[in-house]
Design an enzyme around this catalytic site. Structure first.
Site, short mmCIF file in Angstrom:
data_model
loop_
_atom_site.label_atom_id
_atom_site.label_comp_id
_atom_site.label_asym_id
_atom_site.label_seq_id
_atom_site.Cartn_x
_atom_site.Cartn_y
_atom_site.Cartn_z
N PHE A 159 0.83 -1.20 0.00
CA PHE A 159 0.00 0.00 0.00
C PHE A 159 0.87 1.25 0.00
O PHE A 159 1.84 1.33 0.75
CB PHE A 159 -0.86 0.06 1.27
CG PHE A 159 -1.82 -1.07 1.47
CD1 PHE A 159 -3.14 -0.98 1.01
CD2 PHE A 159 -1.42 -2.22 2.14
CE1 PHE A 159 -4.03 -2.02 1.24
CE2 PHE A 159 -2.31 -3.26 2.37
CZ PHE A 159 -3.63 -3.16 1.91
N ASP A 160 0.47 2.23 -0.79
CA ASP A 160 0.94 3.59 -0.58
C ASP A 160 0.24 4.12 0.68
O ASP A 160 -0.77 3.55 1.12
CB ASP A 160 0.61 4.45 -1.80
CG ASP A 160 1.03 5.89 -1.64
OD1 ASP A 160 2.04 6.16 -0.97
OD2 ASP A 160 0.32 6.77 -2.17
#
EC number: 3.1.3.5
Length: 368
Positions: free
Chosen positions: A210-211
């Site tokens: 995930f960013d």
């Protein structure tokens, strides 16, 4: 009475004692009979409200480039005719295929440890295809031995209105407009893209990257950068280090992954857990990393690994991680991940997105 002689009509009799019990037994035997017709190797589908539901469009799960070309150039009738003529030919795997296979690998482990639990991944094929195309999709799913029992085929209408009814935790599609609709409805969603080259990924461990900002977290910090620049951003993050960021669109999905991870931890399998999560962010650890980690902690969440890149490209790190899917809100990072062989998904949320038109032109629905 002689043979062939008609019988006297009988008066109907009241059910005797035990008749209801006998009828219940007949129904139970019938249920057992029909249950035995089902394939033994496939487990029972969980109730949607108990499971982690992943809705996947047909063009995310399978490659349908030729079919999409026919739909665009020749229309829906020719598209349906082509699908019927080729319904015994399985589709090739699409970008979400390795991710779905990894979900099923986790499910097998969960069912070994918790045979009676419905807290597993449940995959729903969500498509605006017509029902006539369903046979080819079913044949493809059976060809690859996927466990997908729930279909939603909307015959040209948008499937977005059904996502909440399925208790959807994540929606993946190749149609960017459908993904935006889902995000607007408060559903975690992303547009998935095929990588530029094939990379071998783990067959036994689900890896999700995930960013941070505008994916797990809100776009608060990105708004500061856009409005006032990086220096002001660093000052803002330092001043608000102990104030948790608001949640972003995929926070709930990370939460669901964490819940399943804890089921393995409670069995002493933290180091052998078949789910691994990664935070891959352009933030700098020294100047703005603490707030991200403290935000996760305030939610009772964590990622197994946190990579703070201080603006460096994400693609080379993702090539080492080899996640089944990587979520980011900026197409620049999605494209960089694709180049390195990573299946990347764009989350259209926050200030970094291209401004939307106020009155989008009407267009025919894609054969999603």
């Amino acid at each position: 009475m002689e043979p062939g002689e008609p019988r006297e009509p009988q008066e109907p009799r009241e059910p005797g004692p035990g008749a209801e019990t006998a009828e219940a037994q007949v129904w139970e035997e019938a249920k057992i009979f029909y249950d035995n017709l089902a394939p033994k190797k496939k487990p029972k589908s969980p109730k949607p409200q108990n499971a982690v539901t992943i809705a996947v469009s047909s063009r995310a799960l399978f490659r349908m480039d030729e079919e999409q070309r026919i739909y665009t150039e020749q229309g829906v009738e020719e598209y349906v005719r082509y699908q019927l003529e080729h319904e015994n030919e399985p589709f090739s795997p699409g970008p979400a295929f390795p991710f779905v296979k990894a979900l099923e690998a986790v499910n097998r482990r969960l069912r070994e440890l918790y045979p009676d639990s419905e807290d597993v991944f449940d995959i729903v094929l969500m498509t605006n295809n017509h029902a006539q195309v369903g046979v080819r999709l079913i044949n493809s799913i059976n060809h690859y031995d996927l466990f997908i029992e729930r279909f939603c085929m909307t015959g040209g209408n948008s499937p977005i209105c059904y996502l909440k009814a399925y208790h959807t935790n994540l929606y993946l599609s190749a149609d960017a407009e459908k993904v935006r609709e889902a995000i607007d409805e408060g559903i975690a969603a992303a547009t998935i893209f095929s990588p530029s080259r094939d990379v071998v990924v783990s067959q036994s461990q689900l890896r999700v990257a995930f960013d941070g900002d505008a994916v797990l977290f809100s776009d608060e910090s990105e708004r500061i950068v856009k409005a006032h620049g990086l220096d002001r951003f660093f000052e803002h993050e330092k001043a608000h280090e102990n104030k948790p960021l608001a949640q972003g669109p995929l926070k709930g999905f990370l939460e669901a992954l964490g819940r399943l991870q804890k089921k393995f931890y409670s069995k002493g399998l933290r180091l052998e857990c078949p789910i691994r999560t990664y935070l891959v962010t352009a933030r700098s650890a020294a100047s703005s990393g603490a707030r991200a980690l403290k935000t996760l902690r305030s939610w009772g969440l964590e990622t197994d690994e946190a990579l703070f890149l201080a603006g460096a490209p994400k693609g080379p790190l993702l090539e080492k991680i080899r996640p089944h899917i990587f979520f980011d809100d900026q197409m620049f990072h999605v494209a960089g991940a694709q180049e390195m062989g990573t299946v990347a998904a764009h989350v259209p949320y926050g200030v970094a997105q291209t401004p939307r038109r106020t009155a989008p032109a009407k267009q025919a629905p894609s054969a999603q």
